[in-house]
Design an enzyme around this catalytic site. Sequence first.
Site, PDB file in Angstrom:
ATOM      1  N   GLU A 156       0.829  -1.210   0.000  1.00 45.41           N
ATOM      2  CA  GLU A 156       0.000   0.000   0.000  1.00 45.41           C
ATOM      3  C   GLU A 156       0.858   1.251   0.000  1.00 45.41           C
ATOM      4  O   GLU A 156       0.527   2.249  -0.657  1.00 45.41           O
ATOM      5  CB  GLU A 156      -0.921  -0.009   1.225  1.00 45.41           C
ATOM      6  CG  GLU A 156      -1.978   1.086   1.237  1.00 45.41           C
ATOM      7  CD  GLU A 156      -1.508   2.385   1.902  1.00 45.41           C
ATOM      8  OE1 GLU A 156      -2.260   3.373   1.862  1.00 45.41           O
ATOM      9  OE2 GLU A 156      -0.379   2.405   2.457  1.00 45.41           O
ATOM     10  N   GLU A 171      -8.096   1.818   7.870  1.00 43.48           N
ATOM     11  CA  GLU A 171      -6.832   2.514   7.641  1.00 43.48           C
ATOM     12  C   GLU A 171      -6.499   3.426   8.802  1.00 43.48           C
ATOM     13  O   GLU A 171      -7.396   3.953   9.471  1.00 43.48           O
ATOM     14  CB  GLU A 171      -6.916   3.308   6.333  1.00 43.48           C
ATOM     15  CG  GLU A 171      -5.721   4.179   5.999  1.00 43.48           C
ATOM     16  CD  GLU A 171      -4.445   3.391   5.782  1.00 43.48           C
ATOM     17  OE1 GLU A 171      -3.918   2.845   6.774  1.00 43.48           O
ATOM     18  OE2 GLU A 171      -3.950   3.333   4.644  1.00 43.48           O
TER      19      GLU A 171
END
Length: 305
Positions: A264, A287
Site C-alpha cells: 500500500e 486505515e
Amino acid sequence: MSLHAHRGRDRGAARRGALRASSRALPLRACPRMAGARGAQVNGNGAPRFQEGILEALSNAPGVSGGEEAIRALLADCARERVDSMEVDPMGSLVARIEPAKSSRGAGRSRGGSRRGGGPHVMLCAHMDEVGLMVTAVEKEGRLKFRRVGGIDPRILPGQPFRIGPRAVHGVIGALPPHLVPRADRDKVTPADDLYLDIGASTREEAEERVSVGDYAVFDTTYEGWGTTRKGKAFDDRAGCAVLASLIQRRPPVPVTAVWSVQEEVGLRGAAAAARRVGPDLAIVLEGTASGESPGSPLEEQYPY
C-alpha cells in the site's frame, strides 16, 4: 497521513503486471502474545472484542512494502481457525473468506451471478506493509547507503535507530555533526541521499557479514503502553490489521472476504489487485491516519472534528 493524501498515489499501479507468488511455504507459527485471539470474546453489544495482543505482535514485527512475510504469517496463524478458506494471492496479500452465520443465510446472487447468502458480499481490507528503508550499497568504510521505501519524511531520519535485515542488525542513521556543516546549511534538512546507516562496521567485508544489499530496515521501536496511550511503529496500518483480525473472531451476518494487502505504501498495489479479483458488492478499508491533535494542524484535519 490524512486519508485524502492517498488520492495522489500511483494510479498506474493497477496496470502493472502482478508480482510472482513466493515459492516458499507460508509459515504459520503461533505468537504467544496472540493466544488471547483464540477465544471469540465479545463486548456487551455483541461485537468482537479488540485483541490488543494482536496489535502488539504486528507492530513489533518487520514488514516493509514488498517484504510482508512476517506480518502475513502472524495474521494467517491468528485467522486460520476462524475462516472458511484462506489463500495468498499472486501479489502476496492474505485473502480469507468467511461465510455468514447460519441464521443470516438466505438466497441471493452477488455481482457477477455467483450464489451467496445473507446479504451483500463485503470486502474488509487493511494493509500489512509499513514504510522503511532498503540497503542499496555497502561502502568500503562499512557504512550502508539506502533508499526510502514509502513516504518517510527526511527530517526525522538523522539519529533514528533501525533494525536491518532478517537478523535484525541494529543500526543508526548518521550524518555530519553540526560543527562540521557550513553555517549557512545548518538549518537545512539533510537530503536522504546524504545520510547513511551505521552498524558499527569499519570495513565493507565486516558489514557484508551482517547485512546484504537489498535488505529492508525498519524503525527500531518497541510497542509500549503509556497509560491509555499506545506507542509503537507501523500503526499505519497494523492497527487496521489488528481490528480486522479481531472482527473475524466472530462469524459475520453477511459474506465477508478479509484482505490483508501488500504494498500500500508504494502505490496501493495489493488492495487494487485484490478488489478486482474478489469482486465484492462493497468494500470497507480499515486505515490509520494522523491523530489530528498536533499543534498547527489544518482545521479539517483536527480532532474533534
